[in-house]
Design an enzyme around this catalytic site. Structure first.
Site, PDB file in Angstrom:
ATOM      1  N   GLU A 183       0.872  -1.174   0.000  1.00  0.00           N
ATOM      2  CA  GLU A 183       0.000   0.000   0.000  1.00  0.00           C
ATOM      3  C   GLU A 183       0.910   1.226   0.000  1.00  0.00           C
ATOM      4  O   GLU A 183       1.158   1.855   1.014  1.00  0.00           O
ATOM      5  CB  GLU A 183      -0.922  -0.005   1.220  1.00  0.00           C
ATOM      6  CG  GLU A 183      -1.989   1.079   1.150  1.00  0.00           C
ATOM      7  CD  GLU A 183      -2.881   1.118   2.370  1.00  0.00           C
ATOM      8  OE1 GLU A 183      -3.946   1.750   2.299  1.00  0.00           O
ATOM      9  OE2 GLU A 183      -2.522   0.518   3.399  1.00  0.00           O
ATOM     10  N   HIS A 187      -5.931   5.648  -2.131  1.00  0.00           N
ATOM     11  CA  HIS A 187      -5.237   6.864  -1.705  1.00  0.00           C
ATOM     12  C   HIS A 187      -5.047   7.769  -2.916  1.00  0.00           C
ATOM     13  O   HIS A 187      -3.926   8.144  -3.278  1.00  0.00           O
ATOM     14  CB  HIS A 187      -3.906   6.525  -1.037  1.00  0.00           C
ATOM     15  CG  HIS A 187      -4.080   5.947   0.331  1.00  0.00           C
ATOM     16  ND1 HIS A 187      -4.359   6.722   1.444  1.00  0.00           N
ATOM     17  CD2 HIS A 187      -4.072   4.668   0.768  1.00  0.00           C
ATOM     18  CE1 HIS A 187      -4.486   5.948   2.508  1.00  0.00           C
ATOM     19  NE2 HIS A 187      -4.328   4.686   2.123  1.00  0.00           N
ATOM     20  N   ASN A 209     -12.521   5.583   1.728  1.00  0.00           N
ATOM     21  CA  ASN A 209     -11.449   6.116   2.576  1.00  0.00           C
ATOM     22  C   ASN A 209     -10.190   6.356   1.766  1.00  0.00           C
ATOM     23  O   ASN A 209      -9.765   5.509   0.980  1.00  0.00           O
ATOM     24  CB  ASN A 209     -11.159   5.153   3.728  1.00  0.00           C
ATOM     25  CG  ASN A 209     -12.377   4.944   4.610  1.00  0.00           C
ATOM     26  OD1 ASN A 209     -12.918   3.852   4.684  1.00  0.00           O
ATOM     27  ND2 ASN A 209     -12.817   6.002   5.264  1.00  0.00           N
ATOM     28  N   GLY A 210      -9.564   7.524   1.968  1.00  0.00           N
ATOM     29  CA  GLY A 210      -8.368   7.865   1.209  1.00  0.00           C
ATOM     30  C   GLY A 210      -8.674   8.154  -0.245  1.00  0.00           C
ATOM     31  O   GLY A 210      -7.852   7.883  -1.122  1.00  0.00           O
ATOM     32  N   HIS A 243     -16.436   2.858  12.017  1.00  0.00           N
ATOM     33  CA  HIS A 243     -15.766   4.141  12.198  1.00  0.00           C
ATOM     34  C   HIS A 243     -15.357   4.706  10.839  1.00  0.00           C
ATOM     35  O   HIS A 243     -15.611   5.875  10.555  1.00  0.00           O
ATOM     36  CB  HIS A 243     -14.525   3.995  13.086  1.00  0.00           C
ATOM     37  CG  HIS A 243     -14.811   3.475  14.446  1.00  0.00           C
ATOM     38  ND1 HIS A 243     -15.587   4.156  15.353  1.00  0.00           N
ATOM     39  CD2 HIS A 243     -14.419   2.329  15.067  1.00  0.00           C
ATOM     40  CE1 HIS A 243     -15.672   3.468  16.480  1.00  0.00           C
ATOM     41  NE2 HIS A 243     -14.982   2.355  16.323  1.00  0.00           N
ATOM     42  N   ASP A 299      -7.675  -3.748   7.424  1.00  0.00           N
ATOM     43  CA  ASP A 299      -6.704  -2.646   7.416  1.00  0.00           C
ATOM     44  C   ASP A 299      -6.118  -2.478   8.817  1.00  0.00           C
ATOM     45  O   ASP A 299      -5.809  -1.367   9.249  1.00  0.00           O
ATOM     46  CB  ASP A 299      -7.353  -1.345   6.927  1.00  0.00           C
ATOM     47  CG  ASP A 299      -6.338  -0.262   6.587  1.00  0.00           C
ATOM     48  OD1 ASP A 299      -5.152  -0.594   6.399  1.00  0.00           O
ATOM     49  OD2 ASP A 299      -6.721   0.929   6.544  1.00  0.00           O
ATOM     50  N   LEU A 311      -8.166   9.323  10.660  1.00  0.00           N
ATOM     51  CA  LEU A 311      -8.149   7.899  10.928  1.00  0.00           C
ATOM     52  C   LEU A 311      -6.887   7.280  10.341  1.00  0.00           C
ATOM     53  O   LEU A 311      -6.463   7.618   9.233  1.00  0.00           O
ATOM     54  CB  LEU A 311      -9.382   7.226  10.325  1.00  0.00           C
ATOM     55  CG  LEU A 311     -10.717   7.459  11.045  1.00  0.00           C
ATOM     56  CD1 LEU A 311     -11.864   6.921  10.208  1.00  0.00           C
ATOM     57  CD2 LEU A 311     -10.712   6.783  12.413  1.00  0.00           C
TER      58      LEU A 311
END
Length: 385
Positions: free
Chosen positions: A131, A197, A221-222, A252, A276, A310
């Site tokens: 990642e 990302h 996310n990202g 979350h 993750d 986060l």
């Protein structure tokens, strides 16, 4: 959790068995020589049996995105610490996993990959997931932005060569210079190309998928947010039938409604739950390090010390399964597909694990009525506490 040890030849009876064709309400599983010999309903075969007393049996969980647990990170050069981290997840039902690494300078990352390749050879991991560092600084999350860089042919080749064929997945931001070309290079090398990302527009994502990218790294996310006039990566990846989407179902990172919407749109064949997870998984609150960045875990939620973003999770796959069913209102069969069947297929292991059917490895999790692990079996051997 049972403390039985050693491989067993037995028949598990009186359970609810989650098979590819649905849940058998009064089912049994025969285990022989580390594999599933037969699965059925009603009267069990003669021989040694274990009464499950109505417990639910699901395939062992397959986690394709995990950074550590039990106090250890998979980036550690200490193999014993890494094995303890794996053991922490095994106790929670994960029987197959990739070792994920965060962004580091290429030489350092290559050393980490080479060290993990030895553990892949030993059967500890099914492969390695990189990642980074080919990620967007605008959506860096818990990656040091100073390390992030555009991919180039030499750097990609260096990392793959260090893995000796064990690198199974690499996450890339496709809008970076040479991003699409890097996707082609990975795919040509037999590696899963994932998009994550990323601050890409929809128009920048499409060529990467056309080039062979097939996974969305922790969708939502990202990533540049979804907008009705610019769908961005979320819209492009979720809408493309060629792409499987990862979801961090810790409640979350994603609201249950977002999980439900994504899972229902992607369906059984395109939804994968991932942890993750970081070193704090299975340990508790405190201050931890992720790729050189300080991460504070409070009430089980890890955040960066600066900005409060986060940073990975403390999730385990049994909790992801439980949240998916109880909070996101998906079915047991949908949860099995997302935690076992689909991720196993992505790794090319559909003929080895991911389902409860004859001929596959005896990888399974016995869940109580609260969907918490009561026992875990890997290749016919019960996992010890």
């Amino acid at each position: 959790m049972s403390t039985w040890g050693g491989p067993v030849d037995t028949t598990l009876t009186g359970g609810r068995i989650a098979t590819p064709d649905g849940v058998l309400e009064s089912g049994w599983i025969s285990v022989r020589d580390g594999r599933i010999d037969a699965v059925g309903e009603g009267a069990a075969p003669e021989g040694e049996t274990v009464d499950l007393d109505g417990a639910l049996v699901v395939p062992g969980f397959v986690d394709i995105h995990c950074h550590g647990g039990g106090g250890g990170a998979f980036s550690s050069p200490d193999h014993e610490l890494v094995r303890r981290a794996v053991a922490a997840h095994r106790r929670h039902g994960t029987t197959t996993m990739l070792a994920s690494l965060v962004s580091r300078p290429i030489p350092e990352l290559a050393d980490q990959v080479a060290a993990l390749a030895e553990l892949v050879d030993d059967g500890v991991f099914a492969g390695v997931h990189l990642e980074g560092p080919f990620l967007s600084a605008a959506r860096c999350g818990a990656h040091d932005p100073a390390i992030l860089r555009a991919p180039d042919t030499h750097s990609v080749a260096t990392l793959l060569r260090a893995g000796r064929g064990t690198v199974r997945m690499v996450t890339i931001a496709p809008e970076l210079d040479n991003g699409v070309e890097a996707v082609r290079q990975l795919v040509d090398g037999g590696v899963l190309a994932a998009i994550g990302h990323t601050d890409a527009t929809e128009a920048q994502v499409r060529p990467a998928v056309d080039a062979g990218a097939t996974i969305a790294t922790h969708l939502f996310n990202g990533m540049r947010p979804l907008h009705h006039r610019e769908p961005g990566p979320i819209g492009a990846l979720l809408d493309d039938e060629r792409v499987t989407v990862e979801l961090i179902c810790d409640l979350h990172h994603l609201h249950p409604t977002a999980v439900r919407l994504a899972a229902k749109h992607a369906g059984l064949g395109r939804t994968v739950l991932v942890t993750d997870a970081m070193a704090a998984a299975g340990v508790g609150d405190g201050v931890y390090d992720i790729g050189g960045l300080a991460v504070t875990v409070k009430d089980g939620v890890p955040t960066l010390g600066e900005g409060g973003a986060l940073a990975a999770s403390t999730l385990t796959m049994d909790a992801a399964f439980r949240n998916f069913v109880r909070s996101c209102e998906l079915t047991i069969c949908q949860a099995v597909a997302a935690t076992s069947t689909r991720p196993a297929a992505l790794l090319g292991l559909a003929g080895e694990t991911g389902e409860l059917r004859a001929g596959l490895a005896a990888d399974l999790v016995v869940l109580d009525e609260e969907l918490r692990p009561r026992d875990v079996m890997i290749k016919g051997e019960w996992v010890k506490e």
